[in-house]
Structures are given as C-alpha cells and as structure tokens.
Design a protein around this motif. Structure first.
Motif, short mmCIF file in Angstrom:
data_model
loop_
_atom_site.label_atom_id
_atom_site.label_comp_id
_atom_site.label_asym_id
_atom_site.label_seq_id
_atom_site.Cartn_x
_atom_site.Cartn_y
_atom_site.Cartn_z
N ASP A 30 -66.61 11.06 19.35
CA ASP A 30 -65.49 10.18 19.06
C ASP A 30 -65.99 8.95 18.32
OD1 ASP A 30 -62.87 8.63 21.12
OD2 ASP A 30 -63.28 8.57 18.98
N PRO A 31 -65.57 8.71 17.06
CA PRO A 31 -66.08 7.56 16.32
C PRO A 31 -65.39 6.26 16.67
CG PRO A 31 -64.55 8.78 14.96
CD PRO A 31 -64.66 9.54 16.25
N GLY A 32 -64.36 6.31 17.50
CA GLY A 32 -63.59 5.11 17.79
C GLY A 32 -64.15 4.29 18.92
N TRP A 33 -63.37 3.30 19.33
CA TRP A 33 -63.76 2.41 20.40
C TRP A 33 -63.57 3.10 21.76
CZ3 TRP A 33 -66.17 -2.10 19.46
CH2 TRP A 33 -66.04 -2.66 18.18
N HIS A 34 -64.46 2.78 22.69
CA HIS A 34 -64.40 3.30 24.05
C HIS A 34 -64.27 2.12 25.01
CE1 HIS A 34 -65.95 7.15 22.49
NE2 HIS A 34 -66.75 6.40 21.77
N THR A 35 -63.51 2.32 26.07
CA THR A 35 -63.43 1.29 27.11
C THR A 35 -64.30 1.74 28.28
OG1 THR A 35 -61.36 2.30 27.88
CG2 THR A 35 -61.18 0.43 26.38
N SER A 36 -63.74 2.27 29.33
CA SER A 36 -64.56 2.77 30.43
C SER A 36 -65.41 3.93 29.92
CB SER A 36 -63.67 3.24 31.58
OG SER A 36 -62.97 2.15 32.13
N SER A 37 -66.67 3.96 30.35
CA SER A 37 -67.59 4.98 29.87
C SER A 37 -68.25 5.69 31.04
CB SER A 37 -68.67 4.34 29.00
OG SER A 37 -69.43 3.42 29.77
N VAL A 116 -66.95 -8.71 30.08
CA VAL A 116 -66.94 -9.62 28.94
C VAL A 116 -66.55 -8.87 27.66
CG1 VAL A 116 -68.38 -11.07 27.45
CG2 VAL A 116 -68.56 -11.25 29.94
N ALA A 117 -66.99 -7.63 27.55
CA ALA A 117 -66.60 -6.80 26.41
C ALA A 117 -65.43 -5.92 26.80
CB ALA A 117 -67.77 -5.94 25.95
N GLU A 118 -64.45 -5.83 25.93
CA GLU A 118 -63.28 -5.01 26.22
C GLU A 118 -63.44 -3.58 25.71
OE1 GLU A 118 -60.00 -6.86 24.28
OE2 GLU A 118 -60.69 -6.40 22.24
N ALA A 119 -64.43 -3.34 24.81
CA ALA A 119 -64.65 -2.00 24.26
C ALA A 119 -65.99 -1.96 23.54
CB ALA A 119 -63.53 -1.62 23.30
N TYR A 120 -66.47 -0.74 23.29
CA TYR A 120 -67.71 -0.57 22.53
C TYR A 120 -67.63 0.72 21.72
CZ TYR A 120 -69.67 3.14 25.50
OH TYR A 120 -69.90 4.33 26.16
N LYS A 121 -68.52 0.83 20.73
CA LYS A 121 -68.58 2.06 19.93
C LYS A 121 -70.01 2.25 19.44
CE LYS A 121 -67.22 -0.13 15.53
NZ LYS A 121 -66.25 -0.11 14.41
N ALA A 129 -75.18 0.21 18.68
CA ALA A 129 -73.97 0.10 19.50
C ALA A 129 -73.30 -1.22 19.19
CB ALA A 129 -74.30 0.20 20.99
N THR A 130 -71.99 -1.20 19.08
CA THR A 130 -71.23 -2.42 18.81
C THR A 130 -70.28 -2.69 19.97
OG1 THR A 130 -71.31 -2.04 16.43
CG2 THR A 130 -69.60 -3.54 17.23
N TYR A 131 -70.32 -3.93 20.45
CA TYR A 131 -69.45 -4.36 21.55
C TYR A 131 -68.46 -5.39 21.05
CZ TYR A 131 -71.91 -1.86 25.21
OH TYR A 131 -72.42 -0.86 26.01
N ARG A 132 -67.22 -5.23 21.46
CA ARG A 132 -66.14 -6.15 21.08
C ARG A 132 -65.78 -7.00 22.29
NH1 ARG A 132 -61.50 -2.84 19.27
NH2 ARG A 132 -60.72 -3.00 21.42
N LEU A 133 -65.91 -8.31 22.16
CA LEU A 133 -65.68 -9.22 23.28
C LEU A 133 -64.20 -9.40 23.58
CD1 LEU A 133 -68.32 -12.04 22.65
CD2 LEU A 133 -68.62 -9.73 23.58
N ASP A 134 -63.91 -9.57 24.86
CA ASP A 134 -62.55 -9.87 25.30
C ASP A 134 -62.24 -11.32 24.90
OD1 ASP A 134 -60.25 -10.60 26.84
OD2 ASP A 134 -60.72 -9.00 28.28
N PRO A 135 -61.16 -11.56 24.15
CA PRO A 135 -60.86 -12.93 23.71
C PRO A 135 -60.56 -13.88 24.87
CG PRO A 135 -59.02 -11.47 23.25
CD PRO A 135 -60.16 -10.59 23.68
N ARG A 136 -60.28 -13.35 26.06
CA ARG A 136 -59.99 -14.21 27.22
C ARG A 136 -61.26 -14.71 27.91
NH1 ARG A 136 -56.52 -9.79 30.30
NH2 ARG A 136 -58.34 -8.62 29.53
N ALA A 137 -62.41 -14.10 27.64
CA ALA A 137 -63.64 -14.42 28.36
C ALA A 137 -64.07 -15.85 28.09
CB ALA A 137 -64.74 -13.44 27.96
#
Length: 630
Positions: A30-37, A116-121, A129-137
């Motif tokens: 899956d090339p997209g973003w993942h949340t729980s892994s 702190v990260a809401e998703a990764y890919k 690996a790329t992690y996308r931070l939660d804007p609320r953190a």
C-alpha cells in the motif's frame, strides 16, 4: 522470584518494551498513509481504532497512585549513560513525561497506534519512512511539537543513547519533507521493520533543551540534570525530594487525552514514587499501607507464605494473578565473557551444568516456575529439536564455526530430578573443566598451568539476590570453585553493569518482543559488547551471532523471521553465554482496595494499571481504617 525490573536494561513482565519485525504483504504494497500498524498480521481493531476494548471510557479522573522503588536517583535525563534517572522516566520510550511518534499497543504484540504522529508511509523497498505529525500535538508550555523537534531528537538520541544508537543504526538522517512531515532515510533497503519502529522515537523539546535555566545557565542534553524538563505527555513533575521521592501530576489540558490510546487510561491525578533501600523495605511498607497501592510480586516464597498481614485477612488487600501472552524474558545468571576466565565455551558449559534448578524450584519457589530454555521463550520464536528446513539453510554457511552438536542434538539444560542425575551432572562439569585446563588440586579447581584457583564473584543489588545465588554458589564450591556473592547498593550496581565491571550477575532479565529486530544488536552484537551502557551484558563478541542478528533484521517475511530467530536462539544457547533461570507466564499482583477496575485486563501484558482509577468511597473507607492510606 523478583524480575529485577529496576536494574535490567530491558524490562520484562508487565510490558513489552520493544517491537519490531516484518510487515504484512498487504500493508507493504500500500503506497498510502497508514495509521495503526501491525507487524504480525492485522490489528484486531482494524483501521477504525477508537479505543482499547477493555477500558472504561468513562473512568473518573482523580486521586493518587502510590508506588515504591528501590535505590535512589540523581537525574531527570534518562537518555545518557551518566546518572540514575528518577522513577517515571524511561531510557527507551517517553515514560510519563514525553510522547513518542506512535504508541505501542498494550493488548497486542507488534502493533502501534498514532500519538505525536497521526500517520506514516514508506516506499516498497523500505528505504525510508515518512511520519506526518498531528497538528494538535503540543508541549506543556503550549508550543506546537514540530518537525524540527523530531529531527533534533533523532540526532541527539543517536549521539547520546547507546540503546537508540543501536536501535536506529541503519537510519542515516531525518529531514523535513513538509510542514508537518519528517522523513527518515535508511542506508540499506529491505529492512522491513524500520518504517514501523521509527514510531518508537521519543520526541524531545529542542527549544527547552537548547535554552537556559532559571540561573541563566545553558542546558545540556548530554549531561544529567535535576531541573524538571518540559514535556508533552499526560504527566509532569509536581515535586521531588532529591534521591528519595518524586511526584508526578496529570496535565489537565494534555493535548492527547482523547486519542484512542489514551481514552479510559492515565486516570490518576498524581503518581508518587517513594524510594526505599531495597525491595524488602518496600515490601514492609506495602503491608502498612500508604506507600505502595499496587505491587507486582516477583518472590514465589513471599507470594506463597507472607501475604497474611492484617489488611489481607480483613479483605482490604487483594491478591490476583493475570496470565500473559507476550512471551517470557530470558532471566539468567550472566557471565561476563570479556573476562578471560569465561572465554572458553567449555568453561561456560561446565558452569551451566552445575546449576540445580529442580531443587531450587522445589525447596525455594514452591514449584511455581518453569525452566527457561530459550532467549525467545513462550511462542513460535523459540528454537527446538534440531535445525531443519530454512533454519538449517541459514546455519549451514557457519557450520565450521559452530559446535558440531548444534546440528545433531537437541539443546538440553541439565536436569537434577534425582540424586544420581545430580552426581552425573557434576561429574560432567568436572570433565569439561579438565578439557579446558582446570583440574582439582586438593579440593581446589586450579589452572593446570598456573595453579591459580578458579574464582567467581556474583554481583547483586538486593538482599533477595542472596537467596537465588547461594544454592548455585554452593554447587560451584563443590567443584572447587571459590565462588562468592557481593551485594552492593542500586547506584553502584547500575554503574558497574554499565561499565561491565563484574564476573557474573546474580540475576538479570532480557525481554523480547514477538517480532525481534534492530534491538538484537544492543543485546548481542560485537559492537555493543564494547559500548558502555549497552544491553550486551554478557560481552558476546561472535561474528556468527552478528551475521544472524542481521539475518533477523533483514528477514523477508514472517516465516523467514521465525527461521532466522530460531537460528540465532540456537547459536546463543549452544555458546552458553548465560545460565538460564526460570519464568512464570503470569503477573502476580496485590493491591489495596481503593481502585475501580475494568472487567477485564489486556491479556498481552497481563495487567494495565493505567486503565484503573481511584474509587473515592473505597479510598475514604481505607483512610478511616488505616492511618496514612490514601
């Protein structure tokens, strides 16, 4: 017996500290973003994780959880070799103060959920690996957690922490690739665990650590400190008494309180840790009340015979047992192979042959334990029989560097089930010592060339270590070995184990996950053997082990990982680096009846105290009955 949680570099029993391994093919494609892994199949919560299924989402907040710990502390910086970190800090992970990019699940092995990260890919070749931070953190001072914080944390942790340095050895850099995106680049392709375990990275506040304290002195992440640091997690330091007590308070506006991993958890307003000289003193305090509300009991004798104090008899303290499915740690007497005395594997095998587990289990432990015979005890990762199939293929290139018996015999530890068996085991030990150049001279086991007696000093940090070491020492003395035990205080013990200044450890424990990977370097690699503060306490310096550790790390799928782990396990066992002790398979816990408790607990770790809460009516009743209980 006590699990030695406060002095092993990997914790065991109540939580699996490290998760790594192989990603399922569907996720990898899956090339997209993942949340729980998940690294083993699919999480039971699927893609719509809202909260753990065992928690009470309406659990009330409030009250104090009192805890005791042994020794002392002098630092609030757990990510360096110097100093003794205070309770609540963690040398790996964020402890009570800091959040990590993702949080490891407490009821499933090898699963992580957003923090702190809401998703990764990650790409198909696992090269980054790329992690996308939660804007609320945000930090406790209200400032946002930024990509810059993540990059700085990665850099300083690799520079200062032996554990993180080994764990992320294949990570070359962290770079900003978006306003809320950070990409970690790897020096090799095909390491299927790295994209996932980057979520274990603790995030530290760059602006605080690079600032100045109240006296205008510049802070230094590479040094111990007793200034309470700025954090981001559910708790912050409320007060402390240097070396004797630390109190944490819940942050009322904690940014992550409504995240799925936090709902129904972290319910105590305060968490107080009181330091005692040793575990015996802490035990006495538990029976009186007020210092320790929940106790995970590691002494079989105490569990069987000493839980009879008045509060137990009155029903005000409850005993419970919680089975676990997370596997069992390798708990062992550890030989320091850096010492020439233990360089010969025949010597190490002879020392192992002298350990009489069966008599100790019967006379000291009330028959409650099972002998540990794997570094990956309690599941499909433990080796057994003789190597076959893919495991044999993995081992074959190293045949001339391994004991021949490894390929033809099942590994078996000595069994002392009859007096005759005991005599035969000791005779076998004598013969192995003789083959290694150690002979009996007037009742002394002496070096055949120099005449020097064989001497071993066991090192411990708690009076109960005498109980687990003395019977073994007696057996070694019957062979003519000058075996002794030295008990030192917790601070000395930590410093001596960090610098590998010991002959044998009386008790140490090495927890494993169900998906081993990068952390194996810190446990077993030759490089870690020369790194102060690493978890390679045995000083294992073996090119075959190094190669098998890499084979585990770069396993291509789950079946390949299992075969590689079997091979590593088998080689470690046949080299006799440690004398395996015992395991239980459940958590024994006692607690004062001041809690509200969910109807069930997570079977993976056994018990999750963070899902409990204070029942004010129960607490008030105890306080009225027992002075000081609150």
């Amino acid at each position: 017996m006590k699990a030695c949680l406060n002095r092993t570099i990997a914790a065991a029993g109540l939580a699996a500290l490290l998760v790594s391994g192989t990603l399922p093919p569907a996720s990898a494609a899956d090339p997209g973003w993942h949340t729980s892994s998940s690294l083993i199949g699919t999480s039971k919560y699927g893609d719509d994780f809202k909260r753990y299924d065992y928690v009470n989402p309406n659990a009330p907040k409030g009250g104090t959880l009192n805890t005791t710990t042994a020794g002392t502390f002098d630092s609030f910086n757990p990510y360096i070799v110097q100093g003794n970190p205070a309770a609540g800090f963690a040398g790996f992970g964020g402890g009570l103060l800091y959040d990590t990019l993702m949080e490891q699940s407490v009821d499933e092995g090898s699963v992580s959920h957003p923090l702190v990260a809401e998703a990764y890919k990650y790409p198909d070749d696992f090269s980054s690996a790329t992690y996308r931070l939660d804007p609320r953190a945000k930090w406790h001072d209200g400032k946002p957690i930024t990509v810059e914080d993540v990059i700085w944390s990665f850099t300083v942790l690799k520079a200062n922490s032996p554990l993180y340095n080994k764990y992320y050895a294949n990570v070359t850099e962290a770079v900003a690739t978006g306003e809320r995106e950070v990409t970690f680049r790897f020096d090799q392709k095909g390491n299927r665990e790295l994209p996932k375990i980057m979520g274990d990275l603790v995030v530290l506040p760059k602006h605080w650590w690079e600032g100045t304290d109240a006296n205008g002195k510049k802070r230094d992440i590479g040094r111990p400190t007793q200034e309470p640091p700025l954090g981001s997690a559910a708790y912050k330091i409320s007060s402390f008494k240097a070396g004797t007590e630390i109190v944490w308070e819940r942050v009322p506006d904690y940014w992550g309180a409504q995240l799925p991993v936090k709902i129904g958890r972290e319910n105590f307003d305060k968490r107080r840790f009181t330091y005692f000289l040793d575990d015996n003193a802490a035990w006495q305090a538990f029976g009186k009340g007020g210092f320790q509300d929940f106790r995970a009991e590691s002494s079989a004798k105490r569990w069987a015979t000493e839980y009879n104090f008045p509060a137990i008899q009155a029903g005000d303290v409850t005993k419970s047992e919680y089975p676990t499915t997370s596997g069992q740690p390798m708990q062992a007497y550890v030989m320091n192979t850096r010492r020439p005395l233990f360089a010969d594997p025949r010597v190490r095998k002879a020392i192992t042959m002298a350990f009489d587990f069966e008599t100790m289990n019967r006379t000291l432990f009330y028959g409650s334990y099972t002998r540990t015979d794997s570094y990956f005890e309690g599941g499909e990762l433990a080796s057994s029989g003789i190597p076959q199939g893919k495991e044999l293929e993995i081992l074959e290139p190293f045949r001339d560097k391994l004991p021949p018996e490894l390929f033809t015999q099942e590994f078996k530890l000595p069994v002392y089930d009859t007096p005759q068996a005991g005599r035969e085991n000791l005779r076998a030990a004598v013969q192995m010592f003789k083959e290694a150049g150690w002979v009996n001279r007037g009742g002394r086991l002496a070096n055949e060339k120099t005449g020097e007696q064989f001497r071993i000093e066991f090192l411990g940090s708690d009076p109960t270590d005498e109980r687990v070491a003395t019977p073994y020492i007696d057996s070694l003395r019957r062979l003519g070995i000058d075996a002794t035990l030295r008990i030192i205080d917790e601070s000395q013990y930590i410093n001596r184990t960090r610098s590998f200044d010991f002959d044998m450890l009386a008790l140490s424990s090495f927890a494993q996950s169900q998906s081993p990977g990068n952390e194996q370097r810190d446990f077993f690699s030759s490089k870690a053997a020369d790194t102060p503060g690493s978890r390679n306490l045995a000083g294992i310096n073996n090119p075959v082990v190094d190669a098998l550790v890499d084979r585990v790390i770069f396993a291509t799928d789950r079946d390949d990982l299992i075969a590689a782990t079997h091979a590593l396990d088998r080689v470690l066992l046949w080299n006799y680096y440690m004398v395996p002790q015992w395991h239980l398979g459940k958590v024994r816990a006692a607690y004062w009846n001041k809690f509200g408790i969910p109807e069930k607990q997570p079977g993976y770790i056994g018990v999750d105290i963070d899902s409990w809460w204070i029942d004010k009516d129960k607490e008030a009743a105890l306080a009225a009955k027992y002075k000081g209980v609150n």
